[in-house]
Design a protein around this motif. Structure first.
Motif, PDB file in Angstrom:
ATOM      1  N   LYS A  60     -20.549   8.911  -9.919  1.00  0.00           N
ATOM      2  CA  LYS A  60     -19.781   9.682  -8.932  1.00  0.00           C
ATOM      3  C   LYS A  60     -19.222   8.756  -7.853  1.00  0.00           C
ATOM      4  CE  LYS A  60     -22.228  14.100  -9.429  1.00  0.00           C
ATOM      5  NZ  LYS A  60     -22.962  15.175  -8.720  1.00  0.00           N
ATOM      6  N   THR A  61     -18.116   9.190  -7.255  1.00  0.00           N
ATOM      7  CA  THR A  61     -17.558   8.426  -6.143  1.00  0.00           C
ATOM      8  C   THR A  61     -18.463   8.565  -4.931  1.00  0.00           C
ATOM      9  OG1 THR A  61     -16.208  10.315  -5.428  1.00  0.00           O
ATOM     10  CG2 THR A  61     -15.193   8.756  -6.952  1.00  0.00           C
ATOM     11  N   THR A  62     -18.502   7.523  -4.113  1.00  0.00           N
ATOM     12  CA  THR A  62     -19.357   7.537  -2.927  1.00  0.00           C
ATOM     13  C   THR A  62     -18.580   7.781  -1.642  1.00  0.00           C
ATOM     14  OG1 THR A  62     -19.125   5.141  -2.643  1.00  0.00           O
ATOM     15  CG2 THR A  62     -20.962   5.926  -4.015  1.00  0.00           C
ATOM     16  N   GLY A  63     -17.251   7.776  -1.731  1.00  0.00           N
ATOM     17  CA  GLY A  63     -16.423   7.921  -0.531  1.00  0.00           C
ATOM     18  C   GLY A  63     -16.014   6.588   0.058  1.00  0.00           C
ATOM     19  N   THR A  64     -16.571   5.505  -0.466  1.00  0.00           N
ATOM     20  CA  THR A  64     -16.199   4.162  -0.017  1.00  0.00           C
ATOM     21  C   THR A  64     -15.056   3.635  -0.886  1.00  0.00           C
ATOM     22  OG1 THR A  64     -17.872   3.179  -1.470  1.00  0.00           O
ATOM     23  CG2 THR A  64     -18.549   3.706   0.790  1.00  0.00           C
ATOM     24  N   PRO A  65     -14.413   2.536  -0.472  1.00  0.00           N
ATOM     25  CA  PRO A  65     -13.271   2.028  -1.248  1.00  0.00           C
ATOM     26  C   PRO A  65     -13.622   1.751  -2.704  1.00  0.00           C
ATOM     27  CG  PRO A  65     -13.320   0.985   0.899  1.00  0.00           C
ATOM     28  CD  PRO A  65     -14.591   1.775   0.789  1.00  0.00           C
TER      29      PRO A  65
ATOM     30  N   THR B 272      -7.067  -1.319  -4.904  1.00  0.00           N
ATOM     31  CA  THR B 272      -8.116  -0.862  -4.002  1.00  0.00           C
ATOM     32  C   THR B 272      -7.722   0.517  -3.497  1.00  0.00           C
ATOM     33  OG1 THR B 272      -8.541  -3.135  -3.307  1.00  0.00           O
ATOM     34  CG2 THR B 272      -9.451  -1.375  -1.927  1.00  0.00           C
ATOM     35  N   ILE B 273      -8.585   1.495  -3.714  1.00  0.00           N
ATOM     36  CA  ILE B 273      -8.305   2.879  -3.334  1.00  0.00           C
ATOM     37  C   ILE B 273      -9.171   3.252  -2.137  1.00  0.00           C
ATOM     38  CG2 ILE B 273      -8.321   5.283  -4.098  1.00  0.00           C
ATOM     39  CD1 ILE B 273      -8.152   4.127  -7.006  1.00  0.00           C
ATOM     40  N   ASP B 274      -8.538   3.688  -1.074  1.00  0.00           N
ATOM     41  CA  ASP B 274      -9.243   4.086   0.142  1.00  0.00           C
ATOM     42  C   ASP B 274      -9.012   5.578   0.384  1.00  0.00           C
ATOM     43  OD1 ASP B 274     -10.853   3.597   2.349  1.00  0.00           O
ATOM     44  OD2 ASP B 274      -9.169   3.095   3.655  1.00  0.00           O
ATOM     45  N   GLY B 275     -10.045   6.280   0.813  1.00  0.00           N
ATOM     46  CA  GLY B 275      -9.888   7.690   1.140  1.00  0.00           C
ATOM     47  C   GLY B 275     -10.223   8.646   0.026  1.00  0.00           C
ATOM     48  N   CYS B 276     -10.836   8.158  -1.038  1.00  0.00           N
ATOM     49  CA  CYS B 276     -11.229   9.057  -2.124  1.00  0.00           C
ATOM     50  C   CYS B 276     -12.459   9.855  -1.694  1.00  0.00           C
ATOM     51  CB  CYS B 276     -11.543   8.264  -3.389  1.00  0.00           C
ATOM     52  SG  CYS B 276     -12.053   9.299  -4.782  1.00  0.00           S
ATOM     53  N   PRO B 277     -12.443  11.168  -1.810  1.00  0.00           N
ATOM     54  CA  PRO B 277     -13.604  11.975  -1.433  1.00  0.00           C
ATOM     55  C   PRO B 277     -14.839  11.611  -2.261  1.00  0.00           C
ATOM     56  CG  PRO B 277     -11.665  13.352  -1.712  1.00  0.00           C
ATOM     57  CD  PRO B 277     -11.308  11.993  -2.236  1.00  0.00           C
TER      58      PRO B 277
ATOM     59  N   SER C  10       0.828  -1.205   0.000  1.00  0.00           N
ATOM     60  CA  SER C  10       0.000   0.000   0.000  1.00  0.00           C
ATOM     61  C   SER C  10       0.860   1.251   0.000  1.00  0.00           C
ATOM     62  CB  SER C  10      -0.921   0.019   1.230  1.00  0.00           C
ATOM     63  OG  SER C  10      -1.734  -1.136   1.262  1.00  0.00           O
ATOM     64  N   PHE C  11       0.282   2.347  -0.494  1.00  0.00           N
ATOM     65  CA  PHE C  11       0.982   3.636  -0.535  1.00  0.00           C
ATOM     66  C   PHE C  11       0.005   4.749  -0.193  1.00  0.00           C
ATOM     67  CE2 PHE C  11       2.551   7.514  -2.454  1.00  0.00           C
ATOM     68  CZ  PHE C  11       3.890   7.514  -2.096  1.00  0.00           C
ATOM     69  N   GLY C  12       0.477   5.724   0.603  1.00  0.00           N
ATOM     70  CA  GLY C  12      -0.335   6.884   0.915  1.00  0.00           C
ATOM     71  C   GLY C  12      -0.835   6.891   2.345  1.00  0.00           C
ATOM     72  N   HIS C  13      -1.456   8.004   2.729  1.00  0.00           N
ATOM     73  CA  HIS C  13      -1.977   8.191   4.084  1.00  0.00           C
ATOM     74  C   HIS C  13      -3.491   8.336   4.054  1.00  0.00           C
ATOM     75  CE1 HIS C  13       2.282   9.475   4.117  1.00  0.00           C
ATOM     76  NE2 HIS C  13       2.295   8.957   5.343  1.00  0.00           N
ATOM     77  N   LEU C  14      -3.986   9.533   3.773  1.00  0.00           N
ATOM     78  CA  LEU C  14      -5.439   9.725   3.678  1.00  0.00           C
ATOM     79  C   LEU C  14      -5.982   9.232   2.347  1.00  0.00           C
ATOM     80  CD1 LEU C  14      -6.102  13.172   5.413  1.00  0.00           C
ATOM     81  CD2 LEU C  14      -6.072  10.868   6.373  1.00  0.00           C
ATOM     82  N   PHE C  15      -5.279   9.527   1.270  1.00  0.00           N
ATOM     83  CA  PHE C  15      -5.579   8.906  -0.028  1.00  0.00           C
ATOM     84  C   PHE C  15      -4.598   7.758  -0.173  1.00  0.00           C
ATOM     85  CE2 PHE C  15      -5.116   8.267  -4.606  1.00  0.00           C
ATOM     86  CZ  PHE C  15      -6.439   8.238  -5.013  1.00  0.00           C
TER      87      PHE C  15
END
Length: 360
Positions: free
Chosen positions: A75-80, A26-31, A5-10
């Motif tokens: 649109k993104t939902t804010g979930t992974p 898998t992307i976590d933290g996308c607004p 994994s890479f990144g902190h909030l994103f």
């Protein structure tokens, strides 16, 4: 294996191997509420995909992205967000001759010594095939940045292939998309083409230097100590396969200049805003963005997979000679350009979200 994994909030985590059924991220933290579609991501994926010219690997992969989660009604939902890319053109038989031998310059021997098992097909997890889904993550980051920082722009290009470097006097960003090398100097294109033709004929490979330019970056991204912006960028670029060195701004050359020459002097413009008279720092001071262009370069070593005999050993410790078959880039630096852009986007979005969370 950990640390995927890479990144902190994103934050993103990649999975998959070069010759497995698929690779993914898998992307976590996308607004939430960011417009997104597979076709929007595909624009960036197509810049990296193999087989687009004779100067890259002839492995034919469409690199078509499929979004499995994290979006609703465009649109993104804010979930992974889960993205998958199918592997369609593997030729594992090309690697049967090195199933028990270690290719010089590759991670074969270190993987074997560390894990006691390795996927020899195309390098397995150590393959640059993994970078395709980094580009997918970077594509999402760029869509978010497009909304949060509309004027921010990230541009990558090659400044050196092997012994041939661009002439900065001919620097023109508009030429980058008009040649297969992402060159900002149109006069180098034919020279690089001939050079790589000869390199391939000689069953050899060469390295490259890639420069990533980030324009209109907000002031204040990064922190002074352990979350320096330049440290995060360096970590991102060094994590790319085959990268052996990274520099920011004047980088190594700053060691040969004087303090008087290297310090970027400051004045006030007509809008009562600070203006730097140069950018030797590459847009970062004390680990924090200055508002100037961020400039980073990274050096990529020559492709280790070449059809020339090299001395090595096998898993039994016997001395052997290795020839790597298959389809390989004579210079991996060409396809590293969109990967560098993607990693820059991920770092800048991550740092933007951290900065917004800290100071509002």
């Amino acid at each position: 294996m950990s640390m995927n994994s890479f990144g902190h909030l994103f934050r993103f985590s990649t999975w998959g191997e070069s010759h497995g059924k698929a690779i993914g991220v898998t992307i976590d933290g996308c607004p939430p509420n960011i417009e997104i579609s597979e076709s929007m991501l595909q624009v960036f994926m197509d810049k990296r995909k193999p087989g687009q010219s004779k100067y890259t690997t002839q492995r034919k992969e469409a690199d078509t992205v499929e979004i499995l989660s994290g979006t609703f009604e465009g649109k993104t939902t804010g979930t992974p967000i889960q993205i998958v890319v199918q592997n369609l053109d593997q030729r594992s038989k090309d690697y049967s001759n090195i199933a028990t031998s270690f290719r010089p310059g590759h991670a074969d021997i270190t993987y074997h010594k560390k894990y006691g098992i390795r996927d020899y097909r195309g390098g397995g997890r150590a393959s640059a095939r993994e970078t395709a889904v980094r580009v997918a993550a970077g594509s999402v980051a760029r869509l978010v940045l497009r909304k949060l920082v509309p004027n921010l722009d990230i541009i990558g290009y090659l400044v050196r292939i092997g012994e041939h470097e661009i002439d900065r006097k001919n620097f023109d960003l508009s030429t980058i998309s008009q040649n297969p090398f992402w060159s900002p100097d149109k006069h180098t294109v034919s020279k690089w083409a001939d050079y790589l033709d000869n390199t391939r004929k000689n069953k050899n490979s060469v390295g490259a230097i890639i420069e990533i330019l980030a324009k209109n970056v907000p002031i204040g991204l990064g922190s002074p100590i352990y979350n320096k912006l330049d440290a995060q960028i360096a970590s991102a670029m060094m994590s790319i396969n085959a990268v052996k060195a990274v520099e920011i701004g004047n980088g190594i050359m700053s060691a040969s200049s004087t303090g008087k020459e290297n310090a970027d002097e400051i004045r006030i413009n007509d809008n009562n805003e600070p203006v730097f008279l140069s950018n030797n720092a590459g847009g970062i001071l004390g680990g924090i963005s200055t508002g100037q262009n961020i400039v980073t370069r990274f050096a990529v070593k020559p492709t280790s997979s070449i059809a020339t005999s090299k001395l090595s050993i096998d898993e039994s410790g016997d001395e052997v000679e290795v020839i790597t078959k298959g389809r390989h880039d004579p210079c991996v630096g060409i396809r590293a350009v969109p990967v560098g852009e993607a990693m820059m986007a991920c770092v800048l979005l991550d740092q933007y979200l951290i900065n917004r969370g800290q100071i509002g």
